[in-house]
Design a protein around this motif. Structure first.
Motif, PDB file in Angstrom:
ATOM      1  N   UNK A   9       0.851  -1.281  -0.185  1.00 29.19           N
ATOM      2  CA  UNK A   9       0.262   0.202   0.439  1.00 29.19           C
ATOM      3  C   UNK A   9       0.333   1.171  -0.121  1.00 29.19           C
ATOM      4  N   UNK A  10       1.049   1.325   0.511  1.00 27.80           N
ATOM      5  CA  UNK A  10       2.950   2.082   1.029  1.00 27.80           C
ATOM      6  C   UNK A  10       3.398   2.535  -0.055  1.00 27.80           C
ATOM      7  N   UNK A  11       3.516   1.731  -1.521  1.00 25.19           N
ATOM      8  CA  UNK A  11       5.041   1.984  -2.552  1.00 25.19           C
ATOM      9  C   UNK A  11       3.726   1.990  -3.057  1.00 25.19           C
ATOM     10  N   UNK A  12       2.590   1.454  -3.357  1.00 22.76           N
ATOM     11  CA  UNK A  12       1.548   2.126  -4.160  1.00 22.76           C
ATOM     12  C   UNK A  12       0.991   3.590  -4.357  1.00 22.76           C
TER      13      UNK A  12
ATOM     14  N   UNK B  93      15.614  -5.977  -9.350  1.00 20.59           N
ATOM     15  CA  UNK B  93      14.877  -6.548  -8.656  1.00 20.59           C
ATOM     16  C   UNK B  93      14.929  -5.717  -7.530  1.00 20.59           C
ATOM     17  N   UNK B  94      13.706  -4.996  -6.475  1.00 21.41           N
ATOM     18  CA  UNK B  94      13.651  -3.587  -6.375  1.00 21.41           C
ATOM     19  C   UNK B  94      14.271  -4.070  -4.428  1.00 21.41           C
ATOM     20  N   UNK B  95      14.768  -3.557  -3.817  1.00 23.65           N
ATOM     21  CA  UNK B  95      14.781  -3.587  -2.456  1.00 23.65           C
ATOM     22  C   UNK B  95      14.874  -3.081  -1.559  1.00 23.65           C
ATOM     23  N   UNK B  96      13.501  -3.290  -0.655  1.00 22.18           N
ATOM     24  CA  UNK B  96      13.125  -1.945   0.421  1.00 22.18           C
ATOM     25  C   UNK B  96      13.410  -2.482   1.694  1.00 22.18           C
ATOM     26  N   UNK B  97      13.821  -0.741   1.875  1.00 26.53           N
ATOM     27  CA  UNK B  97      14.038  -1.038   3.391  1.00 26.53           C
ATOM     28  C   UNK B  97      12.885  -0.506   4.119  1.00 26.53           C
ATOM     29  N   UNK B  98      12.282  -1.540   5.848  1.00 21.91           N
ATOM     30  CA  UNK B  98      11.463  -0.751   6.025  1.00 21.91           C
ATOM     31  C   UNK B  98      11.578   0.462   7.431  1.00 21.91           C
TER      32      UNK B  98
ATOM     33  N   UNK C 126       8.476  -2.721  14.193  1.00 21.09           N
ATOM     34  CA  UNK C 126       9.790  -3.006  14.028  1.00 21.09           C
ATOM     35  C   UNK C 126      10.074  -4.929  13.886  1.00 21.09           C
ATOM     36  N   UNK C 127       9.180  -5.672  14.092  1.00 24.27           N
ATOM     37  CA  UNK C 127       9.323  -6.543  14.241  1.00 24.27           C
ATOM     38  C   UNK C 127       9.381  -7.664  12.263  1.00 24.27           C
ATOM     39  N   UNK C 128       8.175  -6.809  11.562  1.00 25.80           N
ATOM     40  CA  UNK C 128       8.325  -6.978  10.642  1.00 25.80           C
ATOM     41  C   UNK C 128       9.737  -6.185   9.705  1.00 25.80           C
ATOM     42  N   UNK C 129       9.749  -5.312  10.433  1.00 26.12           N
ATOM     43  CA  UNK C 129      11.243  -4.613   8.940  1.00 26.12           C
ATOM     44  C   UNK C 129      12.252  -5.715   9.431  1.00 26.12           C
ATOM     45  N   UNK C 130      12.421  -5.650  10.660  1.00 26.80           N
ATOM     46  CA  UNK C 130      13.750  -7.343  10.801  1.00 26.80           C
ATOM     47  C   UNK C 130      13.583  -8.662   9.988  1.00 26.80           C
ATOM     48  N   UNK C 131      12.390  -8.863  10.086  1.00 25.00           N
ATOM     49  CA  UNK C 131      11.710 -10.581   9.174  1.00 25.00           C
ATOM     50  C   UNK C 131      12.674 -10.173   8.371  1.00 25.00           C
ATOM     51  N   UNK C 132      11.636  -8.634   7.561  1.00 22.62           N
ATOM     52  CA  UNK C 132      11.869  -8.386   5.806  1.00 22.62           C
ATOM     53  C   UNK C 132      13.565  -7.950   5.743  1.00 22.62           C
ATOM     54  N   UNK C 133      14.480  -7.626   6.664  1.00 25.69           N
ATOM     55  CA  UNK C 133      15.887  -7.677   5.997  1.00 25.69           C
ATOM     56  C   UNK C 133      16.437  -9.149   6.588  1.00 25.69           C
TER      57      UNK C 133
ATOM     58  N   UNK D 103      20.653  -7.262 -11.096  1.00 19.26           N
ATOM     59  CA  UNK D 103      20.696  -5.585 -10.121  1.00 19.26           C
ATOM     60  C   UNK D 103      19.231  -5.788  -8.924  1.00 19.26           C
ATOM     61  N   UNK D 104      20.316  -5.119  -8.248  1.00 19.77           N
ATOM     62  CA  UNK D 104      19.492  -4.784  -7.221  1.00 19.77           C
ATOM     63  C   UNK D 104      19.378  -3.206  -6.990  1.00 19.77           C
ATOM     64  N   UNK D 105      18.000  -2.665  -6.918  1.00 17.54           N
ATOM     65  CA  UNK D 105      17.957  -0.852  -6.782  1.00 17.54           C
ATOM     66  C   UNK D 105      16.694  -1.170  -5.105  1.00 17.54           C
ATOM     67  N   UNK D 106      17.345   0.077  -4.131  1.00 13.17           N
ATOM     68  CA  UNK D 106      16.898  -0.244  -3.320  1.00 13.17           C
ATOM     69  C   UNK D 106      15.805   1.035  -3.432  1.00 13.17           C
ATOM     70  N   UNK D 107      14.979   0.925  -2.457  1.00 11.32           N
ATOM     71  CA  UNK D 107      14.630   1.801  -1.056  1.00 11.32           C
ATOM     72  C   UNK D 107      13.964   2.310  -0.336  1.00 11.32           C
ATOM     73  N   UNK D 108      13.757   3.260   0.635  1.00  8.11           N
ATOM     74  CA  UNK D 108      13.252   3.447   1.765  1.00  8.11           C
ATOM     75  C   UNK D 108      11.708   3.262   1.447  1.00  8.11           C
ATOM     76  N   UNK D 109      11.256   2.656   3.057  1.00  8.32           N
ATOM     77  CA  UNK D 109       9.670   2.257   2.582  1.00  8.32           C
ATOM     78  C   UNK D 109       9.143   2.893   4.288  1.00  8.32           C
ATOM     79  N   UNK D 110       7.996   4.000   5.210  1.00 11.62           N
ATOM     80  CA  UNK D 110       7.545   3.629   6.058  1.00 11.62           C
ATOM     81  C   UNK D 110       6.511   3.421   6.734  1.00 11.62           C
TER      82      UNK D 110
END
Length: 632
Positions: free
Chosen positions: A459-462, A581-586, A600-607, A624-631
Motif C-alpha cells: 500500500x505504501x509503495x502504491x 529487483x527492488x529491495x525495500x528497507x522498512x 519493527x518486528x516486520x522490518x527485522x523479518x524483511x531484512x 541488479x538490485x536497487x533499494x528504496x526506503x519505506x515507512x
C-alpha cells in the motif's frame, strides 16, 4: 512425489499398491504407532487417580478403542482425507480450500484464514513435543533392563535427537527406504505382544463394548473428562494422515490403517490392559513389562528406531508446512534445499531444523521424563484437530454442497468430541503444556505480522506508484536511449511502474529494447500446469506485462518458467536477459496500519528474509538490485 492418481504399469499391478502401503506405514503412522509406549503408562501413573482394577482398565481401554474409531477411522480416514487440494493435504492446503469456499463471505473468509493460521501454529508446537516424548519413552526402557542407568536416559535421548537433526541436511532419501519395512515390523511386534497378553486374560475383549466407556464416565463423573487429556495420547499423529496425503494418496493411507495399523494398536493396548488386570504394579511401564524378559533389549532397540522414524516424519512435515506457508505468503522466505533429485517433497529448511532441535532438546532437559512430557502433551494437537474440523465444515457445506441434514449432525459430532478433548487438555497449560502453546502464539504473531506488514508495504509503495500507461506515454514523447537485450523487472503490482525501473531510468538514463514487468502469482492450489503458467500482454514500445502462476507446492523457478514464452518479440536467452529487483528497507513509524513494535518486528523479518534472487532461482551474474526506503 507419488500421486494417488498414478497408475501401475503392466506387471506391477500388485507390487505398486503394496509398495505404497508399506511406504505409507513408514511415513504416515510413525507418531500414532509409537503411542502405546506411553499412553497407558500416563493414564494409570500420571496422577489422574484412575483405579487399576477391572472396571478402570476396561473403561480406559474402551475409551481408547472408540476414540481411535471415531477420531481416526471415521473423522480423518473417512471424511478429512476426502478434502484434498488437488491431491495435497495438511492444514495449509485445507485453509486454501476453505478460503476459496468462503470467498463470497468476506467475514467468514477472515475467520477461516485465522483458523488455518492457528492450526498451523499449533502444529509447530506439536512438532516440538512429539519427538521429545517419543524418544524419551523408548530410551526409558533401558532403565528396566539395566539397574542404575536411569540417570543416563536424558543424555542418551538428547544424543539420539541431536543426531537426528544433524542428518536432516543430508536428506532422508536413503534411510527412508528402511522406514516402511521397519514400521511394518514394529506393528507386527505390537500385535504379537498384544496377543500374548490377551491370551493370558481374554476378559479385556469386553472393552470393545462402548458401555464400559459410558460406565467409566458415570462412575467417575469428575475424572471422566479429565482423563481424556491422557487418552488423547493414543491419537498422536492423527493429523499426519491428512498432512502426508500428497505423498501417497488417500487409498494407501486408508488401507494401511484398516489392514495393519488399527488392528496392531488395538491388540497392543488390550494386551497391556490384560497385563494390568493380572499385575496392577505393571502400570509403571505396561508396554515394556508386557514383553518377555529375553525380548526386552531388542524391543528397546526397535522402539528407539521406531520413535526416530516417527520424529523424522514430524520434522519432514514441519518442512513441508513451512514451504506451503511461504508460498501462500504467511512466512518470510527461507532458503529451501532439495535433498533428493527424485522426490520433490524431500526438502530441508535449515532455520526450521535448528529451531526445532533447540526446542526439542530444551523440552527433554527441562521435563526429564516421558511422563512429565506426556502430562504437558495434548493442547497443541487437540487445538489443531479442532481447527481442522472448523475448516472442513466450511468445505463440506460451501464447496462440496453437502445437504445440511447430512453434514450438520456429522460436524456436530466432530466438534463435540474435539471440544471435549481440547477442554480436557486446557488445564495442562499450567502444568507444563505452556511451552508448545507459547511457541504456537509466537509463530501466530510472526505469521500475522508478516502477512499484514507485506500488505501495508504494498500500500505504501502504491501511494507513490506511477500508472504504467502514463509512463509509456511519457516515453513516447521523450524517448530515452534504448540498449539491446531484455530487462525483467519484478513487481507485485501488475498495473504500476516498479521502483527499480524508475531508479534505473533516473540513474542510468537508458532503457532496454524489451522491458518485461513480471509479477509472480501464488495460487491457492498445489500445482499449476505448464500450459497455465504463463500470461503475457503487450503494451507496445517494447513493454510487456507477464504473469507467472505457481502453486504452493511448485518450485518458483522464474528463468525456467520464462522459457515457456514463445513470443517472437521476446528473447529470454540467459546472456541477453537482466533481472532488476527492488529491495525495500522498512522503517517503523507512527503511521496508521500497524503498531510500532510490530512494524519493527516486520522490518527485522524483511531484512533477514531470503531475497527474490534465491527464492526465484535467478542467475547471480544477471541480477541488479536497487533499494528504496519505506515507512510503515
Amino acid at each position: 512425489m507419488v500421486q494417488a492418481s498414478s497408475h501401475a504399469q503392466a506387471g506391477q499391478g500388485v507390487a505398486r499398491p503394496i509398495g505404497l502401503l508399506v511406504a505409507a506405514v513408514g511415513v504416515v503412522y510413525g507418531d500414532i504407532g509409537t503411542s502405546p509406549l506411553y499412553t497407558l503408562k500416563e493414564v494409570f501413573s500420571g496422577g489422574y487417580g484412575v483405579p487399576v482394577n477391572h472396571d478402570g482398565v476396561l473403561g480406559i481401554l474402551s475409551l481408547i478403542f472408540w476414540s481411535l474409531i471415531w477420531v481416526v477411522s471415521f473423522k480423518y480416514v473417512t471424511f478429512i482425507l476426502r478434502a484434498d487440494n488437488q491431491g495435497e493435504g495438511g492444514i495449509m492446503a485445507l485453509t486454501a480450500l476453505a478460503t476459496r469456499a468462503s470467498a463470497p463471505y468476506p467475514k467468514l473468509r477472515i475467520v477461516m484464514i485465522g483458523c488455518g493460521l492457528v492450526g498451523a501454529s499449533l502444529f509447530y508446537g506439536d512438532s516440538l513435543i512429539t519427538p521429545a516424548v517419543s524418544v524419551l519413552s523408548a530410551v526409558e526402557g533401558m532403565g528396566l533392563a539395566f539397574d542404575g542407568i536411569d540417570h543416563w536416559v536424558v543424555p542418551i535421548a538428547v544424543v539420539v535427537l541431536v543426531a537426528l537433526f544433524l542428518v536432516q541436511k543430508h536428506g532422508t532419501a536413503k534411510i527412508g527406504i528402511l522406514f516402511g519395512p521397519v514400521m511394518v515390523l514394529w506393528f507386527a511386534v505390537l500385535a504379537l505382544l498384544g496377543l500374548h497378553g490377551i491370551v493370558q486374560s481374554p476378559e479385556v475383549i469386553k472393552a470393545l463394548n462402548p458401555a464400559w466407556a459410558v460406565n467409566f464416565f458415570v462412575v467417575h463423573p469428575g475424572m471422566g473428562v479429565a482423563i481424556l487429556g491422557a487418552v488423547v495420547l493414543a491419537l498422536t499423529g492423527a493429523e499426519a494422515l491428512y498432512a502426508d496425503m500428497g505423498h501417497f494418496g488417500r487409498k494407501p493411507i486408508a488401507r494401511a490403517w484398516f489392514i495393519l495399523v488399527l488392528p496392531a494398536l488395538v491388540l497392543n493396548y488390550f494386551g497391556q490392559g490384560a497385563l494390568l488386570l493380572q499385575d496392577p504394579e505393571a502400570a509403571r511401564n505396561p508396554f515394556y513389562l508386557l514383553a518377555p524378559s529375553w525380548a526386552l533389549l531388542p524391543l528397546v532397540g526397535l522402539s528407539t528406531l521406531a520413535t526416530v522414524i516417527a520424529s523424522q516424519a514430524v520434522i519432514s512435515g514441519a518442512f513441508s508446512l513451512t514451504r506451503q506457508a511461504i508460498q501462500l505468503g504467511y512466512i518470510p522466505r527461507m532458503q529451501i534445499q532439495h535433498t533428493s533429485s527424485d522426490e520433490q517433497g524431500q526438502i530441508y529448511i535449515g532455520a526450521v531444523n535448528w529451531a526445532l532441535m533447540i526446542g526439542v532438546v530444551l523440552l527433554v532437559i527441562g521435563f526429564e521424563s516421558s511422563g512429565a512430557l506426556a502430562a504437558a502433551y495434548g493442547v497443541a494437537v487437540t487445538g489443531t484437530m479442532l481447527m481442522t474440523t472448523l475448516l472442513v465444515a466450511t468445505v463440506m457445506l460451501l464447496l462440496w454442497k453437502w445437504p445440511p441434514l447430512l453434514a450438520v449432525p456429522i460436524l456436530i459430532g466432530f466438534l463435540l468430541v474435539d471440544g471435549l478433548f481440547f477442554a480436557a487438555n486446557l488445564p495442562k497449560v499450567v502444568q507444563g503444556g505452556a511451552f508448545p502453546v507459547l511457541a504456537a502464539i509466537a509463530l501466530l504473531l510472526l505469521m500475522t505480522t508478516w502477512k499484514r506488514g507485506k500488505q501495508i508495504l504494498v500500500e505504501r509503495i502504491d501511494e507513490a506508484a506511477l500508472p504504467l500507461p502514463i509512463f509509456i506515454s511519457s516515453i513516447r514523447v521523450q524517448p530515452p536511449h534504448r540498449v539491446e537485450g531484455t530487462a525483467v523487472f519484478l513487481t507485485a503490482r501488475p498495473d504500476a511502474v516498479p521502483h527499480a525501473l524508475l531508479h534505473n531510468m533516473l540513474h542510468n538514463q537508458v532503457l532496454h529494447r524489451q522491458v518485461v514487468l513480471l509479477t509472480v502469482v501464488s495460487e491457492d492450489r498445489p500445482r499449476v500446469p505448464e500450459q497455465e503458467r504463463f500470461e503475457v500482454e503487450a503494451y507496445g514500445d517494447g513493454f510487456f506485462r507477464v504473469l507467472l502462476h505457481f502453486g504452493f507446492m511448485d518450485e518458483p523457478d522464474v528463468p525456467q518458467a520464462l522459457r515457456l514464452c514463445h513470443l517472437d518479440e521476446l528473447d529470454f536467452s540467459p546472456m541477453r536477459t537482466t533481472y532488476f529487483l527492488s529491495r525495500e528497507t522498512v522503517i517503523a513509524s507512527r503511521l496508521e496500519g500497524m503498531a510500532r513494535w510490530r512494524g519493527a518486528l516486520f522490518a527485522f523479518l524483511l531484512k533477514n528474509a531470503n531475497g527474490n534472487l534465491r527464492f526465484f532461482n535467478l542467475p547471480l551474474n544477471r541480477v541488479i538490485e536497487l533499494g528504496t526506503q519505506v515507512e510503515i
